[in-house]
Design a protein around this motif. Sequence first.
Motif, PDB file in Angstrom:
ATOM      1  N   GLY A   2       0.775  -1.233   0.000  1.00  0.00           N
ATOM      2  CA  GLY A   2       0.000   0.000   0.000  1.00  0.00           C
ATOM      3  C   GLY A   2       0.805   1.281   0.000  1.00  0.00           C
ATOM      4  O   GLY A   2       0.244   2.366  -0.037  1.00  0.00           O
ATOM      5  N   ARG A   3       2.108   1.181   0.015  1.00  0.00           N
ATOM      6  CA  ARG A   3       2.988   2.357   0.069  1.00  0.00           C
ATOM      7  C   ARG A   3       3.608   2.593  -1.302  1.00  0.00           C
ATOM      8  O   ARG A   3       4.177   1.688  -1.896  1.00  0.00           O
ATOM      9  N   VAL A   4       3.526   3.821  -1.817  1.00  0.00           N
ATOM     10  CA  VAL A   4       4.123   4.169  -3.104  1.00  0.00           C
ATOM     11  C   VAL A   4       5.638   4.220  -2.935  1.00  0.00           C
ATOM     12  O   VAL A   4       6.159   4.970  -2.109  1.00  0.00           O
ATOM     13  N   VAL A   5       6.344   3.387  -3.731  1.00  0.00           N
ATOM     14  CA  VAL A   5       7.801   3.287  -3.595  1.00  0.00           C
ATOM     15  C   VAL A   5       8.540   3.577  -4.900  1.00  0.00           C
ATOM     16  O   VAL A   5       9.773   3.586  -4.932  1.00  0.00           O
ATOM     17  N   GLY A   6       7.801   3.815  -5.974  1.00  0.00           N
ATOM     18  CA  GLY A   6       8.428   4.127  -7.251  1.00  0.00           C
ATOM     19  C   GLY A   6       7.410   4.681  -8.223  1.00  0.00           C
ATOM     20  O   GLY A   6       6.201   4.552  -8.015  1.00  0.00           O
ATOM     21  N   THR A   7       7.926   5.306  -9.289  1.00  0.00           N
ATOM     22  CA  THR A   7       7.042   5.886 -10.297  1.00  0.00           C
ATOM     23  C   THR A   7       7.785   6.033 -11.617  1.00  0.00           C
ATOM     24  O   THR A   7       9.018   6.078 -11.648  1.00  0.00           O
ATOM     25  N   LEU A   8       7.047   6.094 -12.679  1.00  0.00           N
ATOM     26  CA  LEU A   8       7.560   6.513 -13.981  1.00  0.00           C
ATOM     27  C   LEU A   8       6.402   6.912 -14.867  1.00  0.00           C
ATOM     28  O   LEU A   8       5.251   6.587 -14.595  1.00  0.00           O
ATOM     29  N   GLN A   9       6.738   7.636 -15.925  1.00  0.00           N
ATOM     30  CA  GLN A   9       5.763   7.992 -16.952  1.00  0.00           C
ATOM     31  C   GLN A   9       6.212   7.371 -18.256  1.00  0.00           C
ATOM     32  O   GLN A   9       7.376   7.484 -18.645  1.00  0.00           O
ATOM     33  N   LEU A  10       5.281   6.706 -18.940  1.00  0.00           N
ATOM     34  CA  LEU A  10       5.524   6.113 -20.244  1.00  0.00           C
ATOM     35  C   LEU A  10       4.604   6.799 -21.241  1.00  0.00           C
ATOM     36  O   LEU A  10       3.379   6.804 -21.064  1.00  0.00           O
ATOM     37  N   SER A  11       5.196   7.408 -22.269  1.00  0.00           N
ATOM     38  CA  SER A  11       4.425   8.083 -23.312  1.00  0.00           C
ATOM     39  C   SER A  11       4.541   7.288 -24.599  1.00  0.00           C
ATOM     40  O   SER A  11       5.644   6.925 -25.017  1.00  0.00           O
ATOM     41  N   ILE A  12       3.401   7.026 -25.229  1.00  0.00           N
ATOM     42  CA  ILE A  12       3.356   6.303 -26.499  1.00  0.00           C
ATOM     43  C   ILE A  12       3.184   7.350 -27.603  1.00  0.00           C
ATOM     44  O   ILE A  12       2.255   8.153 -27.560  1.00  0.00           O
ATOM     45  N   ILE A  13       4.094   7.316 -28.575  1.00  0.00           N
ATOM     46  CA  ILE A  13       4.104   8.354 -29.608  1.00  0.00           C
ATOM     47  C   ILE A  13       4.067   7.715 -30.998  1.00  0.00           C
ATOM     48  O   ILE A  13       5.075   7.166 -31.458  1.00  0.00           O
ATOM     49  N   PRO A  14       2.910   7.789 -31.679  1.00  0.00           N
ATOM     50  CA  PRO A  14       2.866   7.344 -33.058  1.00  0.00           C
ATOM     51  C   PRO A  14       3.710   8.291 -33.912  1.00  0.00           C
ATOM     52  O   PRO A  14       3.793   9.488 -33.612  1.00  0.00           O
ATOM     53  N   GLY A  15       4.351   7.759 -34.917  1.00  0.00           N
ATOM     54  CA  GLY A  15       5.205   8.614 -35.731  1.00  0.00           C
ATOM     55  C   GLY A  15       5.199   8.238 -37.194  1.00  0.00           C
ATOM     56  O   GLY A  15       4.680   7.197 -37.596  1.00  0.00           O
ATOM     57  N   LEU A  16       5.812   9.087 -37.984  1.00  0.00           N
ATOM     58  CA  LEU A  16       5.939   8.858 -39.411  1.00  0.00           C
ATOM     59  C   LEU A  16       7.316   8.293 -39.753  1.00  0.00           C
ATOM     60  O   LEU A  16       7.445   7.468 -40.652  1.00  0.00           O
ATOM     61  N   SER A  17       8.336   8.723 -39.022  1.00  0.00           N
ATOM     62  CA  SER A  17       9.690   8.257 -39.316  1.00  0.00           C
ATOM     63  C   SER A  17       9.840   6.780 -38.968  1.00  0.00           C
ATOM     64  O   SER A  17       8.984   6.193 -38.304  1.00  0.00           O
ATOM     65  N   ARG A  18      10.921   6.207 -39.428  1.00  0.00           N
ATOM     66  CA  ARG A  18      11.193   4.779 -39.220  1.00  0.00           C
ATOM     67  C   ARG A  18      10.038   3.932 -39.740  1.00  0.00           C
ATOM     68  O   ARG A  18       9.544   3.025 -39.059  1.00  0.00           O
ATOM     69  N   LYS A  19       9.573   4.286 -40.931  1.00  0.00           N
ATOM     70  CA  LYS A  19       8.498   3.563 -41.611  1.00  0.00           C
ATOM     71  C   LYS A  19       7.195   3.567 -40.820  1.00  0.00           C
ATOM     72  O   LYS A  19       6.481   2.590 -40.748  1.00  0.00           O
ATOM     73  N   GLY A  20       6.886   4.700 -40.207  1.00  0.00           N
ATOM     74  CA  GLY A  20       5.637   4.838 -39.465  1.00  0.00           C
ATOM     75  C   GLY A  20       5.661   4.172 -38.102  1.00  0.00           C
ATOM     76  O   GLY A  20       4.614   3.798 -37.581  1.00  0.00           O
ATOM     77  N   SER A  21       6.827   4.073 -37.509  1.00  0.00           N
ATOM     78  CA  SER A  21       6.970   3.394 -36.221  1.00  0.00           C
ATOM     79  C   SER A  21       6.324   4.160 -35.074  1.00  0.00           C
ATOM     80  O   SER A  21       6.285   5.386 -35.072  1.00  0.00           O
ATOM     81  N   THR A  22       5.862   3.395 -34.135  1.00  0.00           N
ATOM     82  CA  THR A  22       5.419   3.945 -32.863  1.00  0.00           C
ATOM     83  C   THR A  22       6.557   3.750 -31.879  1.00  0.00           C
ATOM     84  O   THR A  22       7.181   2.696 -31.842  1.00  0.00           O
ATOM     85  N   ARG A  23       6.837   4.787 -31.097  1.00  0.00           N
ATOM     86  CA  ARG A  23       7.891   4.675 -30.090  1.00  0.00           C
ATOM     87  C   ARG A  23       7.306   5.018 -28.741  1.00  0.00           C
ATOM     88  O   ARG A  23       6.231   5.589 -28.637  1.00  0.00           O
TER      89      ARG A  23
END
Length: 150
Positions: A61-82
């Motif tokens: 029940g105790r918060v001990v870590g965090t991160l943010q993950l952003s999903i970015i659709p793109g045109l470069s790299r043959k339309g890759s999502t990163r």
Amino acid sequence: MGDLEIRPAAAEDIPEIVAMLADDPLGAQRESPEDLTPYLAAHTRLMADTNQHLVVAAREGRVVGTLQLSIIPGLSRKGSTRSIIEAVRIHADERGSGLGTQLIEWAIDESRRQSCQLVQLTSDATRTDAHRFYERLGFVGSHMGFKLQL
């Protein structure tokens, strides 16, 4: 150490997240834990965007870590999502426990689930311990980053 749960961050988690963001020399200069208003507004925006994943790691029940993950659709790299991993923080009591590895592995697995072809992150040039950590996980220092403060 108890079971670890990685879950979406709730508004109630914001004080603990901000405290972790502020708990180092760099964060202490740029975070303001005494006024959570802008962080709560940002949380609302993040939760409304399906390409944003602000998560916490909680143990007993105790918060001990965090991160943010952003999903970015793109045109470069043959339309890759990163994906971009940002704001990785581990509570001081948990550093060295393997929690950071578990959080990054979660982010990589989620990136695969979201059909990303590339996972990237940035780390302040002064964070040499973090650089070694990311390299151990397979990340390669391949680019130089630039920022423009607005």
